[in-house]
Design a protein around this motif. Structure first.
Motif, PDB file in Angstrom:
ATOM      1  N   ALA A   1       0.629  -1.221   0.101  1.00 49.65           N
ATOM      2  CA  ALA A   1       0.083   0.423  -0.163  1.00 49.65           C
ATOM      3  C   ALA A   1       0.826   1.406   0.047  1.00 49.65           C
ATOM      4  CB  ALA A   1      -1.277   0.113   1.156  1.00 49.65           C
ATOM      5  N   ASP A   2       2.238   0.768  -0.190  1.00 45.62           N
ATOM      6  CA  ASP A   2       3.016   2.542  -0.838  1.00 45.62           C
ATOM      7  C   ASP A   2       2.959   2.828  -2.082  1.00 45.62           C
ATOM      8  OD1 ASP A   2       5.270   4.091  -0.823  1.00 45.62           O
ATOM      9  OD2 ASP A   2       6.177   3.216   0.097  1.00 45.62           O
ATOM     10  N   TYR A   3       1.526   3.555  -2.434  1.00 44.94           N
ATOM     11  CA  TYR A   3       0.967   4.011  -4.012  1.00 44.94           C
ATOM     12  C   TYR A   3       2.091   4.778  -4.526  1.00 44.94           C
ATOM     13  CZ  TYR A   3      -2.847   1.043  -2.067  1.00 44.94           C
ATOM     14  OH  TYR A   3      -3.639  -0.306  -1.669  1.00 44.94           O
ATOM     15  N   ASP A   4       2.408   5.553  -3.383  1.00 37.10           N
ATOM     16  CA  ASP A   4       3.267   6.770  -4.446  1.00 37.10           C
ATOM     17  C   ASP A   4       4.808   5.846  -5.157  1.00 37.10           C
ATOM     18  OD1 ASP A   4       1.216   8.753  -4.330  1.00 37.10           O
ATOM     19  OD2 ASP A   4       1.873   9.663  -2.023  1.00 37.10           O
ATOM     20  N   GLN A   5       5.566   5.683  -4.446  1.00 39.89           N
ATOM     21  CA  GLN A   5       6.680   4.578  -4.560  1.00 39.89           C
ATOM     22  C   GLN A   5       5.787   3.433  -5.708  1.00 39.89           C
ATOM     23  OE1 GLN A   5       9.610   5.497  -3.032  1.00 39.89           O
ATOM     24  NE2 GLN A   5       8.648   7.993  -2.949  1.00 39.89           N
ATOM     25  N   ALA A   6       5.257   3.178  -5.155  1.00 47.14           N
ATOM     26  CA  ALA A   6       4.817   1.832  -6.612  1.00 47.14           C
ATOM     27  C   ALA A   6       4.784   2.961  -7.864  1.00 47.14           C
ATOM     28  CB  ALA A   6       4.061   1.845  -5.971  1.00 47.14           C
ATOM     29  N   PHE A   7       3.520   3.986  -7.588  1.00 48.05           N
ATOM     30  CA  PHE A   7       3.155   4.433  -9.158  1.00 48.05           C
ATOM     31  C   PHE A   7       5.617   5.113  -9.767  1.00 48.05           C
ATOM     32  CE2 PHE A   7       3.173   8.434 -11.938  1.00 48.05           C
ATOM     33  CZ  PHE A   7       2.173   7.801 -12.440  1.00 48.05           C
ATOM     34  N   GLU A   8       5.837   5.742  -8.818  1.00 50.46           N
ATOM     35  CA  GLU A   8       7.210   6.256  -9.377  1.00 50.46           C
ATOM     36  C   GLU A   8       8.451   4.739  -9.998  1.00 50.46           C
ATOM     37  OE1 GLU A   8       7.867   9.098 -10.203  1.00 50.46           O
ATOM     38  OE2 GLU A   8       5.727  10.012  -8.947  1.00 50.46           O
TER      39      GLU A   8
ATOM     40  N   GLN B   1      -8.914  -1.085  -8.478  1.00 48.87           N
ATOM     41  CA  GLN B   1      -7.311  -0.416  -7.546  1.00 48.87           C
ATOM     42  C   GLN B   1      -6.649   0.399  -8.539  1.00 48.87           C
ATOM     43  OE1 GLN B   1      -5.405  -4.470  -8.857  1.00 48.87           O
ATOM     44  NE2 GLN B   1      -6.960  -5.741  -7.343  1.00 48.87           N
ATOM     45  N   TRP B   2      -7.127   0.706  -9.691  1.00 42.95           N
ATOM     46  CA  TRP B   2      -6.339   1.649  -9.928  1.00 42.95           C
ATOM     47  C   TRP B   2      -6.788   2.884  -9.066  1.00 42.95           C
ATOM     48  CZ3 TRP B   2      -9.385   6.334 -11.219  1.00 42.95           C
ATOM     49  CH2 TRP B   2     -10.140   6.350 -11.434  1.00 42.95           C
ATOM     50  N   LEU B   3      -8.149   3.156  -8.614  1.00 41.17           N
ATOM     51  CA  LEU B   3      -8.377   4.270  -7.598  1.00 41.17           C
ATOM     52  C   LEU B   3      -7.143   4.108  -6.169  1.00 41.17           C
ATOM     53  CD1 LEU B   3     -12.185   3.571  -6.825  1.00 41.17           C
ATOM     54  CD2 LEU B   3     -10.968   5.607  -8.345  1.00 41.17           C
ATOM     55  N   ASN B   4      -6.017   3.738  -6.080  1.00 40.77           N
ATOM     56  CA  ASN B   4      -5.651   3.906  -5.195  1.00 40.77           C
ATOM     57  C   ASN B   4      -4.269   4.838  -6.190  1.00 40.77           C
ATOM     58  OD1 ASN B   4      -6.378   2.168  -3.058  1.00 40.77           O
ATOM     59  ND2 ASN B   4      -5.508  -0.314  -4.304  1.00 40.77           N
ATOM     60  N   TYR B   5      -4.548   4.776  -7.354  1.00 41.67           N
ATOM     61  CA  TYR B   5      -3.449   6.195  -8.212  1.00 41.67           C
ATOM     62  C   TYR B   5      -4.298   7.138  -8.690  1.00 41.67           C
ATOM     63  CZ  TYR B   5      -0.188   2.012  -7.258  1.00 41.67           C
ATOM     64  OH  TYR B   5       0.243   0.719  -6.587  1.00 41.67           O
ATOM     65  N   SER B   6      -4.897   7.324  -7.948  1.00 45.84           N
ATOM     66  CA  SER B   6      -6.024   7.667  -8.817  1.00 45.84           C
ATOM     67  C   SER B   6      -5.328   9.591  -8.729  1.00 45.84           C
ATOM     68  CB  SER B   6      -7.710   8.751  -8.501  1.00 45.84           C
ATOM     69  OG  SER B   6      -7.421   9.154  -6.847  1.00 45.84           O
ATOM     70  N   ALA B   7      -5.151   9.911  -7.951  1.00 45.43           N
ATOM     71  CA  ALA B   7      -3.745  11.400  -7.702  1.00 45.43           C
ATOM     72  C   ALA B   7      -2.832  11.038  -8.891  1.00 45.43           C
ATOM     73  CB  ALA B   7      -3.159  11.736  -6.927  1.00 45.43           C
ATOM     74  N   HIS B   8      -2.522  10.278  -9.407  1.00 47.64           N
ATOM     75  CA  HIS B   8      -1.129  10.050 -10.323  1.00 47.64           C
ATOM     76  C   HIS B   8      -1.636   9.805 -11.832  1.00 47.64           C
ATOM     77  CE1 HIS B   8       2.108  10.175  -7.510  1.00 47.64           C
ATOM     78  NE2 HIS B   8       1.469   9.303  -6.875  1.00 47.64           N
ATOM     79  N   LEU B   9      -2.973   8.953 -11.983  1.00 53.34           N
ATOM     80  CA  LEU B   9      -3.987   8.994 -12.959  1.00 53.34           C
ATOM     81  C   LEU B   9      -4.903  10.359 -14.040  1.00 53.34           C
ATOM     82  CD1 LEU B   9      -4.404   5.581 -12.603  1.00 53.34           C
ATOM     83  CD2 LEU B   9      -2.582   6.214 -13.535  1.00 53.34           C
ATOM     84  N   LYS B  10      -5.153  10.658 -12.561  1.00 55.61           N
ATOM     85  CA  LYS B  10      -6.202  11.491 -13.473  1.00 55.61           C
ATOM     86  C   LYS B  10      -5.943  12.828 -14.122  1.00 55.61           C
ATOM     87  CE  LYS B  10      -9.715  15.479 -11.973  1.00 55.61           C
ATOM     88  NZ  LYS B  10     -10.245  16.119 -10.306  1.00 55.61           N
ATOM     89  N   PRO B  11      -4.427  13.205 -14.784  1.00 54.53           N
ATOM     90  CA  PRO B  11      -4.576  13.761 -15.411  1.00 54.53           C
ATOM     91  C   PRO B  11      -4.828  13.272 -17.109  1.00 54.53           C
ATOM     92  CG  PRO B  11      -3.065  14.330 -13.678  1.00 54.53           C
ATOM     93  CD  PRO B  11      -3.917  13.185 -13.885  1.00 54.53           C
ATOM     94  N   TYR B  12      -4.205  11.699 -17.287  1.00 53.01           N
ATOM     95  CA  TYR B  12      -4.337  10.671 -18.803  1.00 53.01           C
ATOM     96  C   TYR B  12      -4.891  10.567 -18.484  1.00 53.01           C
ATOM     97  CZ  TYR B  12       0.630  10.828 -17.112  1.00 53.01           C
ATOM     98  OH  TYR B  12       2.089  11.534 -17.038  1.00 53.01           O
TER      99      TYR B  12
END
Length: 375
Positions: free
Chosen positions: A93-100, A360-371
């Protein structure tokens, strides 16, 4: 025995267990392999797909993270280890680092592939132009009641593996997995590079069926689960008028996210490395499918993934009825299948059907919204 030889021995055993769904033994062998070669990106990535990480102190995760600090790590190993670490961090659940991690992995892979989306854009343009200019003027070949191909198509990660697994449980179906033959023998026809006529259709059909027969003896009903065959629906419907096309759809945000976070070795999947390329591809896929959906000569059955997992029994019965198969209760428990699965969905389809994967994508919504604004 050298370290390289020992690694290869353990890795081959691990992969065999992995392919057959024996994840416990596969994990043991992958760990033995990594003891011999801790920099192996493919071993780290494969292992990450079959385990759930419980702690940051996980021995394999610590080893993988340490490899990323080595400036001499081969680029192909680096991006595969980044995918593995991203998966582990997602579990934790470390979603920010996972996204990077996923983002860095994809950028590096895209660079090494020397990929530009314009190459796929040109293919979509050619597919649509050929459909309008040539395919619409051709008549389908004669029906053959001895076979009934079922082409399962859609965006990768849309649920095509689950659908084939469901059908594989039916006593009258032979599931052949992701076959390359439609692309191998039909690509140049579909984009207008080779002339399209009745003779060409017959040759395409003969080559495809010849390859399928060598691949595996098939029953009257057999499946070809190559998702990207969505590109060839009109060509396939002309060459195989007896065929049924199952188009699996899913929430586009879930599809795009799942493509982004997974590694794909296939050249046809090079668009999946960055979110910009993925969302561009998704839009062009949608435009092409609108052309096929407007063609009543294509026996196209649309199956929504979210409906399938929430109203499983009704959707399975509807699917079987469209194909012309009697309902068999075994189709409701695809996780009991013993067949080997060689796709990124292997671990998921070996579990009882569950409903939360599309969120599951909702865990990354802050990163994904622009796309995702344009989806």
């Amino acid at each position: 025995m050298t370290k390289t030889t020992a690694f290869e021995s353990f890795f081959k055993k691990a992969f065999a267990f992995h392919r057959d769904g024996n994840f416990l033994e596969a994990e043991k062998q992958y760990l033995f392999a990594l003891k011999e070669m801790p920099s192996s990106g493919v071993a780290h990535r494969n292992l990450s797909l079959i385990k759930t990480y419980q702690t940051e102190e996980d021995e394999q995760l610590v080893t993988a993270a340490a490899q990323l600090n080595d400036d001499n790590l081969a680029p192909i190993d680096r991006y595969q280890i980044l995918y593995a670490v991203g998966k582990a961090l997602d579990d934790l659940a470390d979603y920010d680092q996972a996204f990077e991690c996923f983002k860095s992995a994809g950028l590096l892979k895209r660079h090494l592939d020397n990929y530009k989306y314009e190459s796929d854009k040109a293919i979509f343009y050619s597919l649509a132009a050929t459909a309008e200019r040539e395919l619409k003027n051709l008549k389908p070949l004669s029906l053959d009641s001895a076979i009934r191909p079922v082409f399962i198509v859609g965006m990768p990660r849309s649920g095509t593996s689950l659908v084939e697994q469901i059908l594989s449980m039916h006593s009258e179906v032979c599931a052949l997995g992701e076959l390359e033959y439609a692309n191998k023998y039909g690509f140049k026809l579909a984009i207008g590079v080779e002339p399209l006529n009745r003779k060409a259709l017959k040759t395409f059909r003969r080559k495809y069926l010849g390859a399928v027969t060598k691949h595996s003896p098939y029953t009257q009903v057999f499946t070809d689960k190559m998702p990207l065959n969505f590109r060839y629906l009109k060509l396939l419907s002309l060459a195989f008028p007896e065929a049924i096309f199952v188009h699996v759809t899913r929430d586009p945000r879930a599809v795009c996210w799942s493509n982004f976070r997974h590694f794909f070795a296939s050249d046809g999947m090079r668009f999946s490395s960055t979110l910009t390329d993925i969302t561009n591809y998704y839009r062009d896929y949608g435009d092409l499918c609108k052309i096929w959906q407007g063609d009543s000569s294509i026996n196209l059955f649309t199956l929504d993934y979210e409906s399938l997992v929430t109203d499983h029994s009704s959707e399975v019965k509807r699917l079987l009825a469209h194909i012309g198969l009697k309902f068999e209760s075994s189709c409701l428990t695809p996780e009991k299948s013993k067949r080997a699965i060689n796709t990124a969905s292997q671990a998921q389809v070996m579990k009882p059907i569950y409903t939360n994967s599309s969120r599951q994508w909702l865990n990354y919504s802050a990163h994904l919204k622009p796309y995702f604004l344009s989806l």
